[in-house]
Every structure is written in C-alpha cells, then in structure tokens.
Design an enzyme around this catalytic site. Structure first.
Site, mmCIF file in Angstrom:
data_model
loop_
_atom_site.group_PDB
_atom_site.id
_atom_site.type_symbol
_atom_site.label_atom_id
_atom_site.label_comp_id
_atom_site.label_asym_id
_atom_site.label_seq_id
_atom_site.Cartn_x
_atom_site.Cartn_y
_atom_site.Cartn_z
ATOM 1 N N LYS A 112 0.909 -1.194 -0.059
ATOM 2 C CA LYS A 112 0.104 0.108 -0.008
ATOM 3 C C LYS A 112 0.870 1.318 -0.031
ATOM 4 O O LYS A 112 1.668 1.315 0.829
ATOM 5 C CB LYS A 112 -1.051 0.146 1.350
ATOM 6 C CG LYS A 112 -2.126 -0.991 0.998
ATOM 7 C CD LYS A 112 -3.105 -0.180 0.209
ATOM 8 C CE LYS A 112 -4.246 -1.379 0.128
ATOM 9 N NZ LYS A 112 -5.442 -0.635 -0.763
ATOM 10 N N LYS A 233 -13.205 -8.087 -7.328
ATOM 11 C CA LYS A 233 -13.313 -8.356 -6.048
ATOM 12 C C LYS A 233 -14.703 -8.714 -6.106
ATOM 13 O O LYS A 233 -15.728 -8.074 -6.926
ATOM 14 C CB LYS A 233 -13.410 -7.161 -5.072
ATOM 15 C CG LYS A 233 -11.898 -6.691 -5.234
ATOM 16 C CD LYS A 233 -11.503 -5.491 -4.116
ATOM 17 C CE LYS A 233 -10.122 -5.244 -4.018
ATOM 18 N NZ LYS A 233 -9.772 -4.081 -3.683
HETATM 19 O O1 LIG Z 1 -5.293 -6.958 -3.203
HETATM 20 C C1 LIG Z 1 -4.772 -7.401 -1.884
HETATM 21 O O2 LIG Z 1 -3.562 -7.701 -1.823
HETATM 22 C C2 LIG Z 1 -5.711 -7.304 -0.699
HETATM 23 C C3 LIG Z 1 -6.827 -6.320 -0.732
HETATM 24 C C4 LIG Z 1 -6.828 -5.277 -0.809
HETATM 25 O O3 LIG Z 1 -5.852 -4.533 -0.901
HETATM 26 C C5 LIG Z 1 -7.780 -4.226 -0.575
HETATM 27 C C6 LIG Z 1 -8.890 -4.766 0.096
HETATM 28 C C7 LIG Z 1 -10.236 -4.025 0.484
HETATM 29 C C8 LIG Z 1 -10.157 -2.633 0.400
HETATM 30 C C9 LIG Z 1 -9.262 -1.909 -0.457
HETATM 31 O O4 LIG Z 1 -9.145 -0.808 -0.055
HETATM 32 C C10 LIG Z 1 -8.015 -2.852 -0.832
HETATM 33 C C11 LIG Z 1 -7.486 -2.505 -2.359
HETATM 34 O O5 LIG Z 1 -7.769 -1.565 -2.668
HETATM 35 O O6 LIG Z 1 -7.362 -3.226 -3.151
HETATM 36 MG MG LIG Z 2 -6.909 -1.608 -4.810
#
Ligand SMILES: O=C(O)CCC(=O)C1=CC=C[C@@H](O)[C@@H]1C(=O)O
Ligand SMILES: [Mg+2]
Length: 371
Positions: A112, A233
């Site tokens: 992140k 997702k």
């Molecule tokens: O993609 C991943 O490794 C984990 C999931 C993830 O990062 C997320 C899950 C839920 C909310 C989001 O802010 C975030 C994303 O932005 O991809």
């Molecule tokens: Mg994302």
C-alpha cells in the site's frame, strides 16, 4: 439468483460480528461483517460502513449468491496468493510478511502506498520508497506491486512511479489505481510511456481497481484502454458469476482480490479465482492474515504461497483432476458469539441489509449494457 432468498430468512439467520485487525488497513481497525446461512451454505455481507445502499446492494447480491446459489465448480485446487503490506514503517515489514507464511514461498507482495493523512507528498513518497525497498530486501524472489487507491494526482503519480519503479526493480509487476477515475488512468498510461517509466525495458503495467468496482460501467476501463489489467473483487461486483462475465468481456488479465473479507467471504474470492480460465498473477486473497480474529476455526491463511480452494478435493483416479463443489467454511458458533456486535450495532447492520435488498429489488441493476 438473489430473488430466491427470502429477506426474513436472511435477517433471521444473520450474525453481525466485529473482528479486530492486526494492523490498521484502509483506516479500518475493527472489520465488521454480517454472516448468514442459506440452502447452499454461508454468505457474507460487509460493505464498508460509509458505502450507500446502491453500492451495498452489490455486496448483498454476492452474499446471497454464495448462500442461495452456491459458488460453483472449481478448475484448480489451490490458488497462489500475494502478501498484502499495509502502509507500515520499514521496521514492521518483516513481522507483517511472516503472517503470510514462510517469506521464501511468497510469490508476490502488494504494498500500500499514498496513504492518506501523511504530512506532505515528499514525506509520503519517502515512506513508500522505504517500505518497497524493505520488502524487496526481505523477499527478493517475490513480484512487487503497489496500490495507491487513486491517492495521487497525475504529476504526483508520475514522480512516485518513477521512484518506485527504481526501488522495486525488475520484479515490479504493476501499479494499482495510481490515480482516481478512468480517463485519468488512460492519460497516466500515456504519460508514463512518454517519460519512459519502464520495468525490464517494458512499460510499467497499470491495474484498475476502483475504476472497475465503483464504476457504473465496469467495462469502460477496457474500452478506453485505461489499464493493462483489472482487479476483481466478488462483493462489489455483485458475485462470482457477474465477476466472471466482467473479466471475460474485458478481455484483460485479471487479479482476484479480497474485500478484506472474513474467511467465509474469502471462499467466494477463491471460487472466482479457481473458475477463471487464466490466472496470470497471484491473487490478493491472503487478507485473513491481517485479521487478529476470524469466524472459522481454520482461517484461510496462506501457507507455501497458496490457499486451498475450500471444499475441493482431489478427483478419484486422475490425480490432477479437481472434484467437488466449492464451499465456504462454516463459522463456529463460539466465534460468532465471541465477536458478536452489540445489539444496537447489529440492528444497524440488519437495517443496511433491508436497504440494500430494497435497492436490489427496486431497480433493474445490471441492464444488458452494464452486464
Ligand atoms: O489485494 C490485496 O492484496 C488485498 C486486498 C486489498 O488490498 C483491499 C481490500 C479491501 C479494500 C481495499 O482498500 C484494498 C484494495 O484497494 O485493493
Ligand atoms: Mg486496490
């Protein structure tokens, strides 16, 4: 189809829980979710609290699909998963990585970046570069990706991705949603090209996440050539079946990712991953490792760089064949009781279900043009 589910049945079997996170992630420290049981198994409803009922309706549709229709037939028995690195300081990186299994087996790490609330853009980028460098130092074999959640302006994204491409090196897989929106993503791709931001001599790849899951039309990204790949997702896209269609119609590579689900919701993500014909990247489905508690006795925490698809065993005879139906693990009643939210909060969640259900029933949500 969600119409098969009776709202009273959903509400009467529903448990609202709050699961503490090990590390703050996207501002969340207690992940709230509703679990309910239908004839096909357990489903989950966990739109983030700030989402309105239109957005929450897709999440309900996905939960009802899992509990009333089922998750379908698998093509694979296990799914490679990436580690997910919240916006932590470099001193915490190793400890977080270890939650995703033996670091040597981790196929990729999503880091992140562009965390909101950091004092200045310079400071934010310095922290991001330090985090990425530390990940690369600890798991040099792993692919690397960054996710900015649309947090950069166009010039910030150019500058940051140039620096992060340098820090990540040859195993930099892609940048996820560096800027918000669809057109800005398309523009950024051109700018990156013009400025020669490359990885191993190829243009840095761009992934669309919010531009797919929050868009009225999830296929616009593909039509405008705004991204090289899409992040999919299950909950915000309204279920496994609909997400499969979006991937197919987009014609783009797809990475399946979680919505910070409990292990019940993660099973639907694994279902999508195992049903996709191609799976070129490790999936972001290891996020149970970010939860300090879960609703099942054996949480879906990656080991050896993979997660097993729940309910799926080896086929008889042919060793490589997969058999059985994908099934979400059942929550334990002790855990549901332990983590149950106070009555007032549970009532709030049940109202959200009613509102989301109303939004589902009162609108022709996915017309032919929108899939
Ligand atoms: O993609 C991943 O490794 C984990 C999931 C993830 O990062 C997320 C899950 C839920 C909310 C989001 O802010 C975030 C994303 O932005 O991809
Ligand atoms: Mg994302």
């Amino acid at each position: 189809m969600w119409q098969q589910a009776d709202l009273d049945d959903v509400i009467s079997s529903a448990w609202a829980v709050g699961l503490p996170m090990r590390t703050r992630f996207r501002g969340v420290t207690l992940r709230e979710a509703v679990l309910f049981e239908g004839p096909a198994g357990w489903g989950e409803f966990a739109p983030f609290p700030e989402y309105g009922s239109q957005e929450a309706a897709a999440w309900l549709e996905a939960g009802l699909e899992a509990a009333w229709t089922g998750l379908g037939q698998p093509l694979r028995r296990e799914i490679p998963v990436n580690a997910t690195m919240p916006a932590v300081g470099p001193e915490q990186v190793e400890q977080v990585l270890r939650r995703f299994g033996d670091p040597e087996t981790i196929p990729a790490v999503k880091v992140k970046v562009a965390e909101p609330g950091v004092d200045s853009a310079d400071e934010s980028l310095a922290q991001d570069v330090a985090r990425v460098r530390e990940v690369r130092r600890l798991v040099p074999q792993a692919g690397l990706r960054v996710d900015a959640n649309g947090g950069w302006t166009q010039p910030q994204a150019l500058r940051a991705l140039d620096a992060l491409a340098e820090a990540a090196g040859e195993r930099f897989e892609y940048a996820e949603q560096p800027v918000a929106g669809v057109e800005p993503l398309a523009q950024l791709r051109e700018e990156l090209d013009r400025h020669g931001v490359t990885v191993a001599g190829q243009p840095l790849r761009i992934a669309a996440d919010e531009a797919v899951r929050k868009a009225e039309d999830p296929l616009r990204v593909a039509r405008l050539g705004a991204a090289d790949l899409i992040v999919v997702k299950v909950p915000p896209l309204g279920g496994v079946a609909r997400a499969l269609r979006i991937v197919e119609e987009s014609g783009l590579d797809a990475v399946v990712s979680s919505a910070l689900d409990t292990s019940v919701g993660l099973a639907a993500g694994l279902a999508l991953a195992t049903r996709l014909p191609e799976l070129p990247y490790a999936c972001g489905l290891g996020t149970a490792a970010l939860l300090a508690e879960d609703v099942v006795d054996q949480p879906l925490i990656p080991a050896g760089g993979v997660l097993p698809v729940p309910g799926v065993g080896a086929g008889e005879g042919a060793a490589r064949q997969v058999a059985g139906k994908i099934a979400a693990p059942s929550p334990s009643s002790a855990r549901l009781k332990d983590h149950r939210l106070p009555a007032e909060r549970e009532a709030w969640w049940k109202d959200r279900i009613r509102e989301a259900h109303h939004a589902l029933s009162s609108e022709d949500r996915w017309g032919p043009a929108r899939i």
